[in-house]
Write an enzyme that holds these catalytic residues in place. Structure first.
Site, PDB file in Angstrom:
ATOM      1  N   LYS A  71       0.672  -1.269  -0.036  1.00 49.02           N
ATOM      2  CA  LYS A  71      -0.021  -0.043  -0.237  1.00 49.02           C
ATOM      3  C   LYS A  71       1.052   1.218  -0.014  1.00 49.02           C
ATOM      4  CE  LYS A  71      -2.727   0.575   3.739  1.00 49.02           C
ATOM      5  NZ  LYS A  71      -2.969   1.995   4.138  1.00 49.02           N
ATOM      6  N   GLY A  79      -5.326   8.213   5.228  1.00 39.72           N
ATOM      7  CA  GLY A  79      -4.357   9.337   5.692  1.00 39.72           C
ATOM      8  C   GLY A  79      -3.159   9.517   4.859  1.00 39.72           C
ATOM      9  N   ASP A 118       2.564  -0.251  11.895  1.00 40.84           N
ATOM     10  CA  ASP A 118       1.378  -1.000  11.683  1.00 40.84           C
ATOM     11  C   ASP A 118       0.999  -2.418  11.928  1.00 40.84           C
ATOM     12  OD1 ASP A 118       0.237   1.210  10.243  1.00 40.84           O
ATOM     13  OD2 ASP A 118       1.368   0.681   8.316  1.00 40.84           O
TER      14      ASP A 118
HETATM   15  C1  S3P Z   1       2.479   4.800   6.203  1.00 41.03           C
HETATM   16  C2  S3P Z   1       3.210   5.485   7.264  1.00 41.03           C
HETATM   17  C3  S3P Z   1       2.435   5.156   8.691  1.00 41.03           C
HETATM   18  C4  S3P Z   1       1.570   4.317   8.616  1.00 41.03           C
HETATM   19  C5  S3P Z   1       0.749   4.061   7.423  1.00 41.03           C
HETATM   20  C6  S3P Z   1       1.200   4.181   6.063  1.00 41.03           C
HETATM   21  C7  S3P Z   1       3.144   5.354   4.768  1.00 41.03           C
HETATM   22  O1  S3P Z   1       1.994   6.285   9.050  1.00 41.03           O
HETATM   23  O2  S3P Z   1       0.935   3.728   9.701  1.00 41.03           O
HETATM   24  O3  S3P Z   1      -0.214   2.944   7.475  1.00 41.03           O
HETATM   25  O4  S3P Z   1       2.912   4.931   3.749  1.00 41.03           O
HETATM   26  O5  S3P Z   1       3.917   6.289   4.856  1.00 41.03           O
HETATM   27  P1  S3P Z   1       2.844   7.431   9.847  1.00 41.03           P
HETATM   28  O6  S3P Z   1       3.732   7.888   8.894  1.00 41.03           O
HETATM   29  O7  S3P Z   1       1.855   8.615  10.005  1.00 41.03           O
HETATM   30  O8  S3P Z   1       3.153   6.852  11.028  1.00 41.03           O
END
Ligand code: S3P
Length: 441
Positions: free
Chosen positions: A30, A102, A327
């Site tokens: 992802k 997010g 994660d």
């Molecule tokens: C991600 C970073 C992590 C992770 C999210 C995906 C990414 O979040 O929890 O599922 O792809 O950079 P944070 O960067 O907010 O810790």
């Protein structure tokens, strides 16, 4: 059938298993899929990605890329083709819907901050509660104007501007923030440096390089976790195979780890060292893990993992290790009661601001299954050697909570009902079918 979907209430019933056996491939990563899609939009020419992540989160990114003027095609085999527009995208006709993602909202903001137009980013209820100040601050310092609800939350209105490079030290260790600022830095004037408090996944840096940009490690006073990018570099299109998502593989690896007779092989999975700390933790918990056929693809390591379980020792996850496992913590906590030595997690306050408050979601669900668990300010203490019973599990509409407790349910006595289990589609639409394919009863 061990797993029953009841479409009306979206409940999945999981019966206990005897064992986990077999081999599989997991969906494309992802984190990498989001970054490849966003950079493909900024590249010149046609990019193609095989094994692109199939979940709703990356579909949100593709939807936004399309709304910003790029032609995006997806075939039934999971390949995605994107025609890039170069550094300047087109103004979107409507608000950009980031759904539950997010990553989409935070990383795309870095690109939108540098566009000569205004755009609006919206998200679902969960995303609209998540903190955005972490990207608003650096992007504002770079010259963008960003309006948000309460100064922190979506919807975001971004008035793009000519950005200038900055040196930024984020207060939280977040790969999304790092990537957002680096993407903005690519489109800014001068040099942008991000110096993180702890090392986070480096897919943003690797993806930028794969598309032809130079991203350099930099020595900044007091921190070794610093990277820089000089603005104005041109990206070329990329053809790549997206490695299997190790955070999705984590559910099967953890499931295999709790059955004494299990044997699991996962092919073509991402082994990037900033993502594979789970393998060290499972080894400490007793599993015998080997990695074979390891290759590099556009800077990312990919290989085959085999796992057979064994007796382990108590495990403590804290400080920089916590950030690397962010994660995987829900599923590690969900299997912790079945391990020999138990688990202690510290410094995981960030779990409170994920798709759900994962600290409490895990605690409540473990307690519903009869587990002894102590929740602290920023983690848990979970003794090993426990027996759990089936229970009614709340997913809190959070994909990783639903999947973590489907795994715990396999070792519990009696049936477990996972409510609102359809949220697994955010990252892994075929999760329950794949799990069922490996389970022996
Ligand atoms: C991600 C970073 C992590 C992770 C999210 C995906 C990414 O979040 O929890 O599922 O792809 O950079 P944070 O960067 O907010 O810790």
């Amino acid at each position: 059938m061990g797993v029953l979907m009841c479409p009306k209430v979206n409940t999945v019933a999981v019966r206990p298993a005897r064992n986990l056996l077999g081999s599989l491939r997991v969906p494309g990563d992802k984190s990498i899929s989001h970054r490849y899609a966003m950079l493909a939009a900024l590249a010149r020419g046609r990019s193609r990605f095989d094994n692109f992540a199939p979940g709703a989160d990356c579909a949100s990114t593709l939807g936004c890329v399309r709304a910003l003027g790029c032609k995006v095609e997806r075939d039934e085999k999971g390949s995605v083709v994107i025609d890039g527009l170069g550094a300047q995208l087109r103004p979107p006709a409507a608000p950009l819907d980031c759904g539950n993602s997010g990553s989409t909202m935070r990383m795309l903001s870095g690109i939108l901050a540098a566009q000569p137009f205004s755009s609006e980013l919206t998200g679902d209820e969960s995303l609209s509660r998540r903190p955005m100040k972490r990207i608003i601050e650096p992007l504002t310092q770079m010259g963008a104007e960003i309006h948000s609800a309460n100064g922190d939350c979506a919807p975001l209105r971004i008035n793009g501007a000519k950005l200038r490079g900055i040196e930024y030290a984020p207060p939280v260790a977040s790969a999304q923030v790092k990537t957002s600022v680096l993407f903005a830095g690519l489109l800014a004037e001068g040099k942008t440096t991000v110096a993180e408090p702890a090392r986070t996944r480096d897919h943003g840096e690797l993806a930028l390089r794969a598309f032809g940009a130079a991203v350099e490690p930099t020595n900044v006073e007091r921190t070794r976790n610093a990277v820089s990018i000089v603005g104005g570099q041109t990206l070329h299109a990329l053809e790549a195979f997206v490695p299997g998502d190790i955070s999705s593989a984590a559910f099967f690896l953890c499931a295999a780890a709790i059955f004494p007779e299990s044997n699991l092989v996962i092919d073509g999975v991402l082994l990037n060292p900033t993502r594979s700390a789970l393998l060290d933790v499972l080894t400490a918990m007793g599993s015998r893990i080997s990695m074979v056929r390891v290759e590099e693809s556009h800077g990312e390591l990919v290989g085959t993992i085999t796992l057979a379980p064994g007796q382990g020792r108590p495990v403590k996850i804290e400080k920089s290790l916590t950030a690397l496992l962010i994660d995987e913590l829900p599923v590690l906590a969900a299997i912790a009661p079945f391990t020999t030595g138990g688990l202690e997690v510290r410094d995981a306050g960030e779990l409170r601001v994920k798709e759900s408050d994962r600290l409490s979601a895990v605690t409540r669900n473990l307690q519903a299954m009869g587990a002894q668990v102590e929740q602290t300010d920023d983690g848990w203490r979970i003794p090993g050697g426990q027996h759990l019973h089936g229970a009614e599990i709340k997913s809190y509409d959070d994909h990783r909570i639903a999947m973590a407790f489907a795994v715990a349910a396999l070792r519990a006595d009696g049936e477990t009902l996972i409510r609102n289990a359809e949220c697994v589609a955010v990252s892994y639409p075929g999760f329950f079918e794949d799990l069922e394919g490996l389970v022996e009863r």
